[in-house]
Design an enzyme around this catalytic site. Structure first.
Site, mmCIF file in Angstrom:
data_model
loop_
_atom_site.group_PDB
_atom_site.id
_atom_site.type_symbol
_atom_site.label_atom_id
_atom_site.label_comp_id
_atom_site.label_asym_id
_atom_site.label_seq_id
_atom_site.Cartn_x
_atom_site.Cartn_y
_atom_site.Cartn_z
ATOM 1 N N LYS A 1 0.988 -1.272 0.011
ATOM 2 C CA LYS A 1 -0.101 -0.013 0.017
ATOM 3 C C LYS A 1 0.972 1.258 0.093
ATOM 4 C CE LYS A 1 -2.241 -0.786 3.884
ATOM 5 N NZ LYS A 1 -1.422 -2.241 4.281
ATOM 6 N N ARG B 1 11.813 -1.535 10.965
ATOM 7 C CA ARG B 1 10.713 -1.212 11.890
ATOM 8 C C ARG B 1 10.764 -2.280 12.826
ATOM 9 N NH1 ARG B 1 5.390 0.465 8.485
ATOM 10 N NH2 ARG B 1 4.774 -0.895 10.314
ATOM 11 N N ARG C 1 0.446 -9.111 13.557
ATOM 12 C CA ARG C 1 -0.254 -8.090 12.939
ATOM 13 C C ARG C 1 -1.068 -8.689 11.478
ATOM 14 N NH1 ARG C 1 4.781 -5.055 10.646
ATOM 15 N NH2 ARG C 1 3.421 -3.771 9.447
ATOM 16 N N ARG D 1 12.041 -5.765 4.749
ATOM 17 C CA ARG D 1 11.942 -4.324 4.518
ATOM 18 C C ARG D 1 12.838 -3.442 5.199
ATOM 19 N NH1 ARG D 1 5.642 -1.787 5.186
ATOM 20 N NH2 ARG D 1 6.015 -2.615 7.522
ATOM 21 N N ARG E 1 -9.196 0.952 9.572
ATOM 22 C CA ARG E 1 -8.690 -0.556 9.785
ATOM 23 C C ARG E 1 -9.517 -1.135 10.719
ATOM 24 N NH1 ARG E 1 -2.444 0.415 9.107
ATOM 25 N NH2 ARG E 1 -1.635 -1.422 9.649
HETATM 26 P P1 AMP Z 1 1.545 0.202 9.373
HETATM 27 O O1 AMP Z 1 2.542 1.310 9.226
HETATM 28 O O2 AMP Z 1 0.327 0.731 8.502
HETATM 29 O O3 AMP Z 1 1.941 -0.974 9.270
HETATM 30 O O4 AMP Z 1 1.002 0.645 10.916
HETATM 31 C C1 AMP Z 1 1.836 0.596 12.069
HETATM 32 C C2 AMP Z 1 1.005 0.687 13.258
HETATM 33 O O5 AMP Z 1 0.414 1.577 13.427
HETATM 34 C C3 AMP Z 1 -0.003 -0.614 13.304
HETATM 35 O O6 AMP Z 1 0.460 -1.846 13.513
HETATM 36 C C4 AMP Z 1 -0.858 -0.035 14.469
HETATM 37 O O7 AMP Z 1 -0.148 -0.281 15.535
HETATM 38 C C5 AMP Z 1 -0.790 1.370 14.029
HETATM 39 N N1 AMP Z 1 -1.932 1.816 13.164
HETATM 40 C C6 AMP Z 1 -1.696 2.331 11.818
HETATM 41 N N2 AMP Z 1 -2.713 2.484 11.281
HETATM 42 C C7 AMP Z 1 -3.863 2.316 12.561
HETATM 43 C C8 AMP Z 1 -5.353 2.520 12.268
HETATM 44 N N3 AMP Z 1 -5.869 2.774 11.003
HETATM 45 N N4 AMP Z 1 -5.894 2.153 13.501
HETATM 46 C C9 AMP Z 1 -4.960 1.911 14.379
HETATM 47 N N5 AMP Z 1 -3.805 1.405 14.512
HETATM 48 C C10 AMP Z 1 -3.259 1.886 13.331
#
Ligand code: AMP
Length: 216
Positions: free
Chosen positions: A13, A160, A171, A127, A88
């Site tokens: 994404k 990360r 996740r 990554r 989400r």
């Molecule tokens: P990402 O970079 O999209 O993989 O997001 C990293 C982390 O941020 C996720 O594992 C969640 O802990 C938090 N996070 C990101 N987007 C959301 C969301 N829409 N709702 C809740 N937590 C989020």
């Protein structure tokens, strides 16, 4: 053009949002990036989100909704946006629907990125990212020119914390439980487009560009 990029972690994404943004002049609002910036800056939101993010769980709907509504309002006069990794949960999607109605914002399309689980795990575990410009690499599929160094600004690439194997598994579980139901939620609106995103980045990009020429 206002878009939602939906899909599991590792589906691409963020990588593809950056390219589509450059091509069509829209702006990327990545919930995870905005949260990580808050953690880095030690804001009150960052302090509340840090531990939750590190264990790969979801930050509360209320916190994320308020954060994203403020971000969307701040760029209302732009050509449009890609919401990457938001919503989400069904609660977030319902709240976003109300917010769009109140602010008279029209959703153009929802892109559902789909890829096999083993591809997701491989992408996440390999990554690497630039802490300065945010450019994303993969040790094998998209390596930088110089090992471990960002091509753009010479910064040392980082891994990360939530890309550790145990956290990746968690996740993905969270995705299946909380986020996957959004596919049917948005399919009912008639705005959802499925994209097979398991291939390499250039071939997925071609599929997306074709799709966006139609949508745009
Ligand atoms: P990402 O970079 O999209 O993989 O997001 C990293 C982390 O941020 C996720 O594992 C969640 O802990 C938090 N996070 C990101 N987007 C959301 C969301 N829409 N709702 C809740 N937590 C989020």
């Amino acid at each position: 053009m206002n878009l939602i990029f939906l899909g599991p972690p590792g589906a691409g994404k963020g990588t593809h949002a950056k390219v589509i943004c450059e091509k069509f002049g829209v702006l990327q609002l990545a919930a995870g990036d905005i949260l990580r910036k808050n953690v880095k800056e030690g804001t009150s939101l960052g302090l509340q989100a840090k531990a939750v993010m590190e264990r790969g769980a979801l930050v509360s709907d209320e916190l994320v909704n308020n954060m994203m509504f403020a971000e969307i309002l701040a760029l209302k006069s732009s050509k449009g946006f890609i919401l990457d990794g938001y919503p989400r949960t069904i609660v977030q999607a319902e709240a976003l629907k109300k917010f769009f109605a109140k602010e008279k914002i029209a959703l153009t399309a929802v892109i559902n990125f789909m890829a096999p689980e083993e591809v997701l795990v491989d992408r996440l575990s390999g990554r690497r990212g630039c802490p300065k410009c945010g450019k994303i690499y993969h040790v094998r599929n998209m390596p930088p020119k110089k090992d471990g160094i960002c091509d753009r600004d010479g910064e040392k690439l980082t891994i990360r914390k939530d890309d550790e194997p145990e956290t990746i598994r968690h996740r993905l579980k969270v995705y299946h439980e909380s986020t996957k139901p959004l596919v049917e939620f948005y399919r009912k609106t008639g705005l959802l487009h499925d994209v097979l995103a398991g291939g390499d980045a250039p071939s997925v990009q071609k599929i997306l560009e074709k799709l966006f020429e139609k949508i745009h």
